[in-house]
Design a protein around this motif. Structure first.
Motif, short mmCIF file in Angstrom:
data_model
loop_
_atom_site.label_atom_id
_atom_site.label_comp_id
_atom_site.label_asym_id
_atom_site.label_seq_id
_atom_site.Cartn_x
_atom_site.Cartn_y
_atom_site.Cartn_z
N MET A 160 0.86 -1.19 0.00
CA MET A 160 0.00 0.00 0.00
C MET A 160 0.89 1.24 0.00
O MET A 160 1.67 1.46 0.93
N LYS A 161 0.79 2.04 -1.07
CA LYS A 161 1.66 3.20 -1.23
C LYS A 161 0.84 4.48 -1.25
O LYS A 161 -0.35 4.49 -1.54
N ILE A 162 1.53 5.57 -0.96
CA ILE A 162 0.93 6.89 -1.01
C ILE A 162 2.01 7.89 -1.35
O ILE A 162 3.15 7.78 -0.88
N ASN A 163 1.69 8.87 -2.19
CA ASN A 163 2.64 9.92 -2.54
C ASN A 163 2.60 11.01 -1.48
O ASN A 163 1.54 11.58 -1.18
N LEU A 164 3.78 11.30 -0.90
CA LEU A 164 3.88 12.27 0.18
C LEU A 164 4.91 13.34 -0.14
O LEU A 164 5.96 13.04 -0.73
N PRO A 165 4.65 14.59 0.25
CA PRO A 165 5.67 15.64 0.10
C PRO A 165 6.80 15.41 1.11
O PRO A 165 6.58 14.86 2.19
N THR A 166 8.00 15.85 0.76
CA THR A 166 9.16 15.66 1.62
C THR A 166 9.71 17.00 2.09
O THR A 166 9.38 18.06 1.54
N LEU A 167 10.59 16.93 3.07
CA LEU A 167 11.24 18.14 3.58
C LEU A 167 12.12 18.78 2.52
O LEU A 167 12.42 19.98 2.60
N GLU A 168 12.53 18.00 1.53
CA GLU A 168 13.42 18.51 0.47
C GLU A 168 12.64 19.18 -0.65
O GLU A 168 13.24 19.66 -1.62
N GLY A 169 11.30 19.19 -0.56
CA GLY A 169 10.51 19.87 -1.57
C GLY A 169 10.08 19.00 -2.73
O GLY A 169 9.61 19.51 -3.75
N THR A 170 10.23 17.69 -2.59
CA THR A 170 9.81 16.77 -3.65
C THR A 170 8.59 15.99 -3.17
O THR A 170 8.20 16.05 -2.01
N ILE A 171 8.01 15.24 -4.10
CA ILE A 171 6.91 14.33 -3.77
C ILE A 171 7.39 12.93 -4.09
O ILE A 171 7.80 12.64 -5.23
N GLN A 172 7.37 12.06 -3.08
CA GLN A 172 7.91 10.71 -3.22
C GLN A 172 6.90 9.67 -2.78
O GLN A 172 6.13 9.90 -1.84
N TYR A 196 2.65 17.39 8.44
CA TYR A 196 1.69 16.30 8.61
C TYR A 196 2.13 15.05 7.84
O TYR A 196 1.89 13.92 8.29
N ALA A 197 2.77 15.24 6.69
CA ALA A 197 3.29 14.09 5.94
C ALA A 197 4.37 13.37 6.74
O ALA A 197 4.43 12.13 6.77
N MET A 255 -5.49 10.46 4.55
CA MET A 255 -4.29 11.21 4.20
C MET A 255 -4.35 11.65 2.74
O MET A 255 -3.97 12.79 2.41
N SER A 256 -4.85 10.80 1.88
CA SER A 256 -4.99 11.15 0.46
C SER A 256 -5.96 12.32 0.29
O SER A 256 -5.70 13.25 -0.49
#
Length: 392
Positions: free
Chosen positions: A1-13, A355-356, A378-379
């Protein structure tokens, strides 16, 4: 089960969730060998009209009390109407007083349920300085509400006293008067300025050793009327120092949301009991950990509790007072309430990226008790607040 989350580095992973199965609560409340109070949040009723930035929100009483039932079922006592319930940050005294009365009445119908309630001076006008007599009377008013309802008081740190006091003697005068008049044993409350900047210099000094000497003197004079003291300075060494000097029969309640795992476990100098805001969002895991500790299985306790510390440090990151937003966020993800809204509009106090990060660490700590529901919510949150699409 995956979800795309923003990161502290400014990307979405993409993030692959580790926790996949629901975790139902135990059929019977477990037994601990530590006193464990969970400071519980309130659920606002965001479907009703009220001033979001005021201090009299509409409360969803059914959801609020049901969450307390959930905590009791996991073996916890409840610390009611504390800072986790947004006292002084969205919830004013009239609402808190109703919360206290309802929660005490609710606990009577639950076998084994136990709670203590926060008493402070937050109904005083914050726009002016008050006399010590005013502050004593304000504490007395809130003590009376709690004790008349059949509850036990936690004597919360007072912003008004911190503003009015000119020396340690002023603190001693106020605490002597209030504790002497209490009908029950009192839990004292030392909340550091990381949680509330208006409490800097509490007990009459910014020097911790000097402040500690003052509170120890108060405890020594009233040891038969003090159950314990909660200390929230986010410094394990300070807590151990104070713990080692407490009068006989007075217990230490850790309020250290950074170091609670080791402090509760204890060492050659002793151990702390707990009165923690972090127990609210990690209740299911903390209950299992404390059950293992009670059986003497320290390794199993640490395997369960240690990953929650990383989550707690994320929730309580500076500005620490906004930790309540993450607490309620996780309650929503876990299905304890229908929405993600807080009193005072405090859901806006943290960023989407924060929150991510909380979501990731909650999953890694096993705190997401309904993983599929958590992913769905979360989505929804990411789509609404950051335009991140997780549709499959």
């Amino acid at each position: 089960m995956k979800i795309n989350l923003p990161t502290l580095e400014g990307t979405i992973q993409p993030y692959a969730m580790q926790q996949l199965d629901d975790q139902p609560p135990p059929s019977t409340a477990p037994t601990f060998n530590r006193i464990a109070y969970a400071a519980a949040h309130v659920v606002v009723d965001s479907s009703r009209a009220y001033e979001p930035w005021g201090d009299a929100p509409c409360i969803d009483w059914e959801a609020t009390l049901e969450f307390r039932s959930y905590l009791y079922g996991l073996g916890f006592k409840v610390a009611e109407a504390m800072d986790t319930a947004q006292r002084g940050m969205g919830v004013g005294w009239p609402t808190a007083a109703e919360l206290i009365r309802r929660s005490i009445a609710h606990a009577r119908d639950i076998p084994g349920a136990d709670l203590a309630c926060g008493a402070g001076t937050d109904h005083l006008d914050s726009g002016r300085t008050h006399s010590l007599a005013d502050i004593i009377n304000a504490y007395a008013e809130q003590f009376d509400v709690i004790e008349s309802a059949g509850g036990r008081p936690i004597m919360m740190a007072s912003r008004a006293l911190c503003a009015a006091a000119r020396s340690a003697d002023d603190y001693q005068h106020v605490y002597d008067a209030v504790i002497s008049a209490s009908r029950n044993k009192v839990v004292l409350h030392w909340l550091g300025d990381a949680f509330d900047a208006q409490l800097a210099g509490y007990w009459g000094s910014r020097d911790v050793a000097t402040a500690m000497a003052t509170v120890l003197d108060i405890i020594k004079r009233h040891q038969n009327k003090i159950e314990g003291i909660k200390i929230s300075l986010l410094n394990a060494d300070y807590e151990r120092q104070l713990r080692s000097q407490l009068s006989e029969g007075v217990v230490m309640f850790t309020g250290d949301d950074y170091n609670y795992g080791e402090l509760i476990a204890g060492d050659s100098t002793g151990h702390s009991h707990a009165l923690l805001g972090i127990f609210d969002p990690i209740a299911a895991v903390a209950s299992r950990a404390l059950t293992k500790l009670a059986t003497g299985d320290l390794d199993a306790y640490r395997q369960l509790i240690d990953p929650t510390v990383a989550l707690s440090r994320a929730l309580f990151v500076a500005p620490t007072q906004y930790y309540k937003a993450g607490v309620v966020f996780l309650a929503w993800l876990n299905g304890h309430q229908r929405h993600f809204s807080l009193a005072g509009g405090m859901q806006s106090a943290r960023s989407v990226v924060h929150y991510a990060e909380v979501f990731r660490k909650a999953d890694m700590a096993g705190v997401l008790t309904k993983p599929d529901l958590a992913r769905q919510r979360m989505s929804q949150f990411l789509a609404l607040n950051a335009g991140i699409d997780n549709r499959q």
